[in-house]
Design an enzyme around this catalytic site. Sequence first.
Site, PDB file in Angstrom:
ATOM      1  CG  ASP A  57      26.927 -19.374  89.169  1.00 21.54           C
ATOM      2  OD1 ASP A  57      27.139 -18.985  88.012  1.00 21.54           O
ATOM      3  OD2 ASP A  57      27.777 -19.936  89.879  1.00 21.54           O
ATOM      4  CE1 TYR A  62      31.328 -24.746  89.842  1.00 22.59           C
ATOM      5  CE2 TYR A  62      29.099 -23.902  89.982  1.00 22.59           C
ATOM      6  CZ  TYR A  62      30.457 -23.671  89.925  1.00 22.59           C
ATOM      7  OH  TYR A  62      30.944 -22.388  89.962  1.00 22.59           O
ATOM      8  CG  HIS A 133      34.109 -22.025  84.694  1.00 23.12           C
ATOM      9  ND1 HIS A 133      33.613 -23.228  85.155  1.00 23.12           N
ATOM     10  CD2 HIS A 133      34.339 -21.295  85.807  1.00 23.12           C
ATOM     11  CE1 HIS A 133      33.546 -23.200  86.478  1.00 23.12           C
ATOM     12  NE2 HIS A 133      33.997 -22.049  86.893  1.00 23.12           N
ATOM     13  NE  ARG A 134      39.201 -20.656  86.850  1.00 26.49           N
ATOM     14  CZ  ARG A 134      39.791 -20.087  87.896  1.00 26.49           C
ATOM     15  NH1 ARG A 134      40.631 -19.083  87.713  1.00 26.49           N
ATOM     16  NH2 ARG A 134      39.535 -20.510  89.120  1.00 26.49           N
ATOM     17  CB  SER A 163      33.631 -16.933  85.008  1.00 26.63           C
ATOM     18  OG  SER A 163      33.951 -17.183  86.360  1.00 26.63           O
ATOM     19  CD  GLN A 185      30.390 -16.677  89.314  1.00 24.46           C
ATOM     20  OE1 GLN A 185      30.838 -17.729  89.774  1.00 24.46           O
ATOM     21  NE2 GLN A 185      29.157 -16.591  88.828  1.00 24.46           N
ATOM     22  N   GLY A 284      27.467 -19.602  98.156  1.00 29.45           N
ATOM     23  CA  GLY A 284      27.723 -20.976  97.756  1.00 29.45           C
ATOM     24  C   GLY A 284      27.409 -22.030  98.791  1.00 29.45           C
ATOM     25  NE  ARG A 290      26.846 -23.029 108.126  1.00 31.45           N
ATOM     26  CZ  ARG A 290      27.726 -23.998 108.002  1.00 31.45           C
ATOM     27  NH1 ARG A 290      28.190 -24.314 106.800  1.00 31.45           N
ATOM     28  NH2 ARG A 290      28.160 -24.666 109.052  1.00 31.45           N
TER      29      ARG A 290
END
Length: 320
Positions: A57, A62, A133-134, A163, A185, A284, A290
Amino acid sequence: MTRALPLTAHLTDVGPLVYGCMALGGDWGGSPISEADIAQAHAAVEAALDIGVRLFDHADIYRRGKAEAVFGELLRRDAGLRSRIRLQSKCGIRFADDANVGRYDLSAAYIEHSVDGILKRLDIERLDILLLHRPDALMEPAEIAHAFGRLKAAGKVGHLGVSNMHAGQMRWLQTALAEPLVANQLELSLAKLDAIDVGTTFNDPQAASRPVAAAWAGTLEYAQQHGVQLQAWGSLAQGRFNDPAASAAAKVVHEIAEAHRTTANAVLLAWLLRHPAGIQPVIGSGNAERIRACGDATRILLSREDWYRLYVAARGQALP
């Protein structure tokens, strides 16, 4: 134990976990991508592949485009990588500049311009999934549909999703689209319960006074009814449950992790995976160790009792 995940028919090959690439590409400033940035991205992507991730993603914002650019470098250095994965990216957020405030832009021109930039940075010809995205207050479904139609016809985008949109916004947008939205999302985690709370605590006076939560009414149900794949960003709750002494809820997370001989992060992801909506947690972290530890979530099937124990502990109060 690996559980089958009820995915929409359009996304059957991507697995239960998504890797979110926001941590890749160096800083958020204008520094060029370094070999160290490339090495870190490579280690993170390999770790994600090792735990079965197939969907990666992105968003055009970003690291101000550098997350996509560093991933494009990985694709150039490994000719076989593209065939092993699916790629999605998001557009629609515009940062403030000297002339304008920060804003959302889902105009046709900006969507198409953004996709061209995404494809160039990733060095690919086709993006598997484009997410809006928004929700743009000025968005017009017909305009978005025309933009997606042109991108689809040109072979630049395979599917469209959203999203941070609630059920009403998805329903409204879908009226103009010839194809179904394939994904949404949302921020979902034990620390962000609004979309789940609104379906279970609607008759709680305290819950009714939370208009933000109320906005999500019917969103999970809409997604399940219409085959929209839910993805959970912020799924690890920004580390809020890492320390068992930090809160009563963190203590419960660690007790359940110990019972399953796993990590707290795996429990947080397993809690999302247990929901019947088939939620895909987005991981993320940029730390390879991790990331690999998160793979343990797919072997854990929380009992109904443990799921609710975590939910109530995270709420901080009993259910009504």
